[in-house]
Design an enzyme around this catalytic site. Structure first.
Site, short mmCIF file in Angstrom:
data_model
loop_
_atom_site.label_atom_id
_atom_site.label_comp_id
_atom_site.label_asym_id
_atom_site.label_seq_id
_atom_site.Cartn_x
_atom_site.Cartn_y
_atom_site.Cartn_z
N ARG A 63 -32.35 -49.74 -83.64
CA ARG A 63 -33.10 -50.25 -84.79
C ARG A 63 -33.20 -51.76 -84.78
O ARG A 63 -33.77 -52.34 -85.72
CB ARG A 63 -32.44 -49.79 -86.08
CG ARG A 63 -32.99 -48.46 -86.59
CD ARG A 63 -32.25 -48.05 -87.84
NE ARG A 63 -32.99 -47.18 -88.69
CZ ARG A 63 -32.61 -45.94 -89.03
NH1 ARG A 63 -31.49 -45.44 -88.56
NH2 ARG A 63 -33.32 -45.22 -89.85
N LYS A 78 -38.53 -38.71 -88.12
CA LYS A 78 -37.75 -38.80 -86.88
C LYS A 78 -36.80 -37.59 -86.76
O LYS A 78 -36.73 -36.96 -85.71
CB LYS A 78 -36.94 -40.10 -86.84
CG LYS A 78 -37.81 -41.36 -86.87
CD LYS A 78 -36.99 -42.64 -86.69
CE LYS A 78 -36.03 -42.92 -87.81
NZ LYS A 78 -36.67 -43.21 -89.11
N ARG A 128 -37.33 -35.50 -100.64
CA ARG A 128 -36.37 -35.18 -99.58
C ARG A 128 -35.01 -34.80 -100.13
O ARG A 128 -34.47 -35.45 -101.01
CB ARG A 128 -36.27 -36.41 -98.67
CG ARG A 128 -35.37 -36.21 -97.49
CD ARG A 128 -35.76 -37.13 -96.39
NE ARG A 128 -35.21 -38.47 -96.53
CZ ARG A 128 -35.18 -39.35 -95.54
NH1 ARG A 128 -35.69 -39.03 -94.36
NH2 ARG A 128 -34.69 -40.54 -95.72
N ARG A 160 -30.15 -37.66 -100.79
CA ARG A 160 -29.28 -38.57 -100.04
C ARG A 160 -28.95 -39.77 -100.90
O ARG A 160 -29.82 -40.24 -101.64
CB ARG A 160 -30.01 -39.04 -98.77
CG ARG A 160 -29.57 -38.34 -97.53
CD ARG A 160 -30.45 -38.64 -96.36
NE ARG A 160 -30.53 -40.06 -96.04
CZ ARG A 160 -31.08 -40.52 -94.93
NH1 ARG A 160 -31.59 -39.68 -94.04
NH2 ARG A 160 -31.13 -41.81 -94.69
N ARG A 203 -34.79 -50.62 -97.38
CA ARG A 203 -34.85 -50.06 -96.02
C ARG A 203 -36.20 -50.36 -95.38
O ARG A 203 -36.29 -50.58 -94.16
CB ARG A 203 -34.57 -48.55 -96.05
CG ARG A 203 -33.09 -48.28 -96.31
CD ARG A 203 -32.85 -46.89 -96.87
NE ARG A 203 -33.12 -45.84 -95.95
CZ ARG A 203 -33.47 -44.59 -96.32
NH1 ARG A 203 -33.61 -44.29 -97.60
NH2 ARG A 203 -33.65 -43.67 -95.42
P1 AMP Z 1 -31.03 -42.57 -91.06
O1 AMP Z 1 -30.29 -41.30 -91.36
O2 AMP Z 1 -31.45 -42.67 -89.63
O3 AMP Z 1 -32.14 -42.84 -92.04
O4 AMP Z 1 -29.96 -43.76 -91.28
C1 AMP Z 1 -29.38 -43.98 -92.55
C2 AMP Z 1 -28.78 -45.36 -92.61
O5 AMP Z 1 -27.76 -45.51 -91.59
C3 AMP Z 1 -29.76 -46.51 -92.32
O6 AMP Z 1 -30.49 -46.89 -93.48
C4 AMP Z 1 -28.79 -47.61 -91.88
O7 AMP Z 1 -28.11 -48.18 -92.98
C5 AMP Z 1 -27.78 -46.82 -91.05
N1 AMP Z 1 -28.19 -46.74 -89.62
C6 AMP Z 1 -28.57 -45.62 -88.95
N2 AMP Z 1 -28.90 -45.91 -87.68
C7 AMP Z 1 -28.74 -47.26 -87.54
C8 AMP Z 1 -28.94 -48.18 -86.48
N3 AMP Z 1 -29.40 -47.81 -85.27
N4 AMP Z 1 -28.69 -49.50 -86.73
C9 AMP Z 1 -28.23 -49.93 -87.92
N5 AMP Z 1 -28.03 -49.11 -88.97
C10 AMP Z 1 -28.28 -47.78 -88.80
#
Ligand code: AMP
Length: 220
Positions: free
Chosen positions: A94, A21, A133, A166, A177
């Site tokens: 999400r 993404k 990553r 990360r 996740r």
């Molecule tokens: P990402 O960088 O998009 O992989 O997001 C990292 C983490 O942030 C996710 O595993 C969630 O814990 C949190 N997070 C990011 N976007 C959302 C969302 N739209 N809803 C809920 N949690 C989110």
């Protein structure tokens, strides 16, 4: 804002962790000049800055759980209030609750969502990508060892900063996740199919190959 090409302007990217993404959002930004807010990146910035919101959200992100909708929707609303009506949200919504709230917010503004792109990758591809990553501690860019850089000891390709895994890219957190994705985020595919704005794209190829398909659906 000048529209150079008649492409879709309000887009969300769906897909499991490490489906690409962030990479596709960055390629869309580079090609079409559309801003690419990432709620996950905003949460990581808030955590690094030690804000109350960052600390509250970290309790969830560090365990691989979704952050509660109220926190996420506040961030999304604040972002939309401060920006133009063109965006690619990477990893938002999400949950179906978030998708309904976003739909309501955008309809109120008279600027409805134009496309939801679902990036599809199997669990083995995802596990392999997460193993490789790395994120830059300075500018936040995500790179892959063996693809963009040699190893974690290499400097960031964008700013020269130090790269590291990360905090939520451990094997245990990734499994959590993936469970969250299947239970709470996958239903968004049916939600947006029902709205007639879904495009599903196989995301196990290289970034440029996937982007060729993403660009084609945005131009359609
Ligand atoms: P990402 O960088 O998009 O992989 O997001 C990292 C983490 O942030 C996710 O595993 C969630 O814990 C949190 N997070 C990011 N976007 C959302 C969302 N739209 N809803 C809920 N949690 C989110």
């Amino acid at each position: 804002m000048a529209r150079i090409e008649p492409v879709k302007q309000r887009i969300v990217l769906l897909g499991p962790p490490a489906s690409g993404k962030g990479t596709q959002a960055e390629l869309i930004r580079a090609e079409f000049g559309i801003e690419t807010p990432s709620i996950g990146a905003i949460l990581r910035e808030q955590k690094a800055a030690g804000t109350p919101l960052g600390r509250a959200a970290a309790r969830f992100t560090e365990e691989g759980r979704l952050v509660p909708d109220e926190i996420i929707l506040d961030l999304a609303r604040t972002w939309l209030d401060a920006h133009d009506d063109a965006f690619v949200f990477d990893g938002f919504p999400r949950t179906v609750g978030q998708a309904e709230a976003l739909e309501h917010l955008l309809n109120e503004r008279g600027t409805p969502l134009e496309m939801a792109i679902s990036l599809e990758a199997d669990a083995e591809t995802i596990r392999e990508r997460v193993r490789r990553r790395l994120a830059c501690g300075t500018c936040g860019v995500i790179v892959s060892a063996g693809l963009h850089v040699e190893s974690a000891a290499s400097p960031c390709t964008r700013c020269g900063g130090a790269l590291a895994r990360r905090a939520d890219d451990t094997p245990e957190t990734l499994e959590q996740r993936l469970v969250e994705y299947r239970e709470k985020s996958e239903p968004l595919i049916a939600f947006y199919a029902g709205r007639g704005i879904l495009a599903s794209i196989a995301a196990d190829g290289g970034p440029e190959r996937v982007f060729a398909e993403v660009a084609a659906v945005l131009r359609s």
